[in-house]
Design an enzyme around this catalytic site. Sequence first.
Site, mmCIF file in Angstrom:
data_model
loop_
_atom_site.group_PDB
_atom_site.id
_atom_site.type_symbol
_atom_site.label_atom_id
_atom_site.label_comp_id
_atom_site.label_asym_id
_atom_site.label_seq_id
_atom_site.Cartn_x
_atom_site.Cartn_y
_atom_site.Cartn_z
ATOM 1 N N GLY A 67 0.865 -1.181 0.000
ATOM 2 C CA GLY A 67 0.000 0.000 0.000
ATOM 3 C C GLY A 67 0.891 1.216 0.000
ATOM 4 C CB SER B 176 4.841 5.909 1.605
ATOM 5 O OG SER B 176 5.481 6.438 2.725
ATOM 6 N N GLY B 177 2.580 5.712 4.153
ATOM 7 C CA GLY B 177 1.766 6.528 5.058
ATOM 8 C C GLY B 177 0.353 6.017 5.250
ATOM 9 C CB VAL B 178 -1.710 3.487 3.472
ATOM 10 C CG1 VAL B 178 -1.059 2.129 3.613
ATOM 11 C CG2 VAL B 178 -3.213 3.349 3.267
ATOM 12 N N GLY B 179 -0.578 3.274 6.659
ATOM 13 C CA GLY B 179 -0.766 2.621 7.962
ATOM 14 C C GLY B 179 -0.374 1.146 7.980
ATOM 15 C CE LYS B 180 3.302 -0.106 3.258
ATOM 16 N NZ LYS B 180 3.118 1.341 3.056
ATOM 17 N NE ARG C 279 11.152 7.084 8.043
ATOM 18 C CZ ARG C 279 10.237 6.257 7.526
ATOM 19 N NH1 ARG C 279 9.645 5.354 8.277
ATOM 20 N NH2 ARG C 279 9.926 6.348 6.256
ATOM 21 N NE ARG D 147 5.999 7.963 8.376
ATOM 22 C CZ ARG D 147 6.133 7.043 7.436
ATOM 23 N NH1 ARG D 147 5.576 5.854 7.596
ATOM 24 N NH2 ARG D 147 6.808 7.286 6.332
ATOM 25 N NE ARG E 93 9.016 8.209 1.824
ATOM 26 C CZ ARG E 93 9.290 7.094 2.503
ATOM 27 N NH1 ARG E 93 8.316 6.401 3.037
ATOM 28 N NH2 ARG E 93 10.526 6.673 2.664
ATOM 29 C CG ASN F 251 -5.757 2.125 8.119
ATOM 30 O OD1 ASN F 251 -6.567 2.065 9.045
ATOM 31 N ND2 ASN F 251 -4.492 2.460 8.287
ATOM 32 C CG ASP F 252 -12.245 5.913 7.334
ATOM 33 O OD1 ASP F 252 -11.604 6.788 7.957
ATOM 34 O OD2 ASP F 252 -13.386 6.118 6.866
HETATM 35 N N1 LIG Z 1 -6.380 4.513 10.476
HETATM 36 C C1 LIG Z 1 -5.563 5.516 10.777
HETATM 37 N N2 LIG Z 1 -6.065 6.713 11.088
HETATM 38 C C2 LIG Z 1 -5.257 7.760 11.365
HETATM 39 N N3 LIG Z 1 -3.914 7.694 11.378
HETATM 40 C C3 LIG Z 1 -3.359 6.517 11.072
HETATM 41 C C4 LIG Z 1 -4.134 5.376 10.746
HETATM 42 N N4 LIG Z 1 -3.310 4.350 10.487
HETATM 43 C C5 LIG Z 1 -2.054 4.834 10.638
HETATM 44 N N5 LIG Z 1 -2.081 6.122 10.979
HETATM 45 C C6 LIG Z 1 -0.922 7.025 11.181
HETATM 46 O O1 LIG Z 1 -0.409 7.329 9.880
HETATM 47 C C7 LIG Z 1 0.992 7.470 9.920
HETATM 48 C C8 LIG Z 1 1.599 6.543 8.895
HETATM 49 O O2 LIG Z 1 1.406 5.202 9.313
HETATM 50 P P1 LIG Z 1 2.494 4.090 9.054
HETATM 51 O O3 LIG Z 1 3.842 4.585 9.395
HETATM 52 O O4 LIG Z 1 2.011 2.861 9.727
HETATM 53 O O5 LIG Z 1 2.362 3.973 7.472
HETATM 54 P P2 LIG Z 1 3.095 2.975 6.455
HETATM 55 O O6 LIG Z 1 2.093 2.564 5.471
HETATM 56 O O7 LIG Z 1 3.761 1.911 7.236
HETATM 57 O O8 LIG Z 1 4.170 3.917 5.795
HETATM 58 P P3 LIG Z 1 5.536 3.542 5.059
HETATM 59 O O9 LIG Z 1 5.169 2.737 3.879
HETATM 60 O O10 LIG Z 1 6.124 4.856 4.691
HETATM 61 O O11 LIG Z 1 6.378 2.792 6.014
HETATM 62 C C9 LIG Z 1 1.423 7.183 11.332
HETATM 63 O O12 LIG Z 1 1.652 8.382 12.005
HETATM 64 C C10 LIG Z 1 0.239 6.419 11.938
HETATM 65 O O13 LIG Z 1 0.136 6.616 13.318
HETATM 66 N N1 LIG Z 2 9.854 -3.879 -2.647
HETATM 67 C C1 LIG Z 2 10.082 -3.645 -1.355
HETATM 68 N N2 LIG Z 2 9.523 -2.594 -0.745
HETATM 69 C C2 LIG Z 2 9.752 -2.398 0.564
HETATM 70 C C3 LIG Z 2 10.565 -3.263 1.306
HETATM 71 N N3 LIG Z 2 10.612 -2.817 2.589
HETATM 72 C C4 LIG Z 2 9.847 -1.723 2.624
HETATM 73 N N4 LIG Z 2 9.322 -1.476 1.426
HETATM 74 C C5 LIG Z 2 8.413 -0.407 1.036
HETATM 75 O O1 LIG Z 2 9.129 0.797 0.914
HETATM 76 C C6 LIG Z 2 8.250 1.877 1.170
HETATM 77 C C7 LIG Z 2 8.917 2.885 2.031
HETATM 78 O O2 LIG Z 2 9.221 2.396 3.293
HETATM 79 P P1 LIG Z 2 9.831 3.356 4.413
HETATM 80 O O3 LIG Z 2 10.165 2.475 5.563
HETATM 81 O O4 LIG Z 2 11.024 4.038 3.821
HETATM 82 O O5 LIG Z 2 8.746 4.334 4.757
HETATM 83 C C8 LIG Z 2 6.994 1.269 1.814
HETATM 84 O O6 LIG Z 2 5.963 1.282 0.835
HETATM 85 C C9 LIG Z 2 7.354 -0.146 2.088
HETATM 86 O O7 LIG Z 2 6.287 -1.027 1.960
HETATM 87 C C10 LIG Z 2 11.137 -4.380 0.630
HETATM 88 O O8 LIG Z 2 11.865 -5.201 1.194
HETATM 89 N N5 LIG Z 2 10.876 -4.514 -0.686
#
Ligand SMILES: Nc1ncnc2c1ncn2[C@@H]1O[C@H](COP(=O)(O)OP(=O)(O)OP(=O)(O)O)[C@@H](O)[C@H]1O
Ligand SMILES: Nc1nc2c(ncn2[C@@H]2O[C@H](COP(=O)(O)O)[C@@H](O)[C@H]2O)c(=O)[nH]1
Length: 406
Positions: free
Chosen positions: A142, A144-148, A175, A268, A279, A302-303
Amino acid sequence: MGEAQKIFLNGLEEVFPVGLDSESSGFQTATILGEKIFVIGGPDDGSNLSIGIRIFDKSTGKWDVPTVLGIKPTPCKGHSVFLIKKERILILKGDSTPDDCAWFLEVDTPYVREQKKLLETEVVAWSKGVKCEGPKPIVISGPSGVGKGTLISKLMKEFPSTFGFSVSHTTRAPREKEKDGVHYHFTKRSMMEKAIQDGKFFEFASVHGNLYGTSVEAVQVVADAGKRCILDIDVQGARQVRASSLEAIFIFICPPSFEELEKRLCGRGTETEEQVQKRLRAAKVELEQGKSSDLFDHILINDDLEACYETLKKLLGLDGSMEAIYQSSPKTLEHPKDSLVSDMDQKVLIQCGSPELGEVSKSLFILDVSSIKGGAPGQTRGLNMYGIDPFADGLNGLKQLQNPVY
Ligand SMILES: Nc1ncnc2c1ncn2[C@@H]1O[C@H](COP(=O)(O)OP(=O)(O)OP(=O)(O)O)[C@@H](O)[C@H]1O
Ligand SMILES: Nc1nc2c(ncn2[C@@H]2O[C@H](COP(=O)(O)O)[C@@H](O)[C@H]2O)c(=O)[nH]1
């Protein structure tokens, strides 16, 4: 050194090429496939740290040292070899620990053929054999920032003995609160590129200007711990995993709106404004691909975080009863010491030690490789090993033992 060299020709009586053993020492086996003889064992580029592989081409009379991909087994004093379906060699390591006895050297599988084309060299690839299928890994993708990461953290916290996180490699800088080896393996680009070349990655992709990838080892570590592996990777990576030997469940996480995604990413506070914009541009493409392709088995929005988490748990069958299933059955083979092995068309009969009469039934095993799955660069799953009674009528006992090679 000093011991007489043993070379076993997979039970075949064939004139061995002159000069095969002139430079080598240690235990070696040879397996014939068409015009090629795969010699396994002996020293490996002088380092003696892993099992060496050489190929003799009967048509040219020349030796070749192939590119060896995948995670290599540790050396052993002796081993037995069986050619399976003319595409991979089963290697049973002697005197090995239960979780380390069955390995495959792929010599002509689709993966090896593809790598040969890419690298333009002879290629072979290692793959560790494991007993059960194990639960399917979960790929979460998903923008970046969606909440994975937030959802995965919740899963890992609630079910610590069920799930294990696949720690990716990345060339991006850590980070503030990120720890090497926990959140990522932070690495130099040149080192990561070399490891990719060596076949040590399931997938890799350039994401937002940095290299990210899932190593075979990262997934193996989780499987070895008896846990279900979770991968947090981008859509390009998910596509590569789909095409690989790793059978997984693919989940795509969507934001409720693009504006909300932007808000979360900015909120974030881990990226500069320029990086956030990069991103967000990538997010547009990922959202299009994620929603429209049939790459993903499930799409979640992810609402509300708690609601999304509950849906995720439901689709993973985490309603209490499944937890027990994931505490899975033994996943590694029990390989006895000092075995006598015999090849029976995808079934290998293994006899251990020199049993006393009353214990014979305990010392005979069948290793069935007929329903194996997966393979290099990951594990080969689905090996079946069971003890047999040699005096039982149906099996006709020890008459089944042919061509002992070890
Ligand atoms: N359902 C939600 N509602 C509001 N805020 C949320 C929700 N889910 C996650 N967040 C917040 O959104 C921000 C981004 O979430 P997170 O770091 O989990 O995203 P990610 O998809 O893992 O990003 P990345 O791919 O960059 O690692 C965080 O600050 C988190 O607390
Ligand atoms: N193809 C791959 N994508 C990855 C891997 N590990 C993380 N990710 C994706 O990168 C972005 C950015 O992550 P961030 O930690 O810099 O915020 C995010 O969408 C991850 O899902 C990987 O091993 N392979």
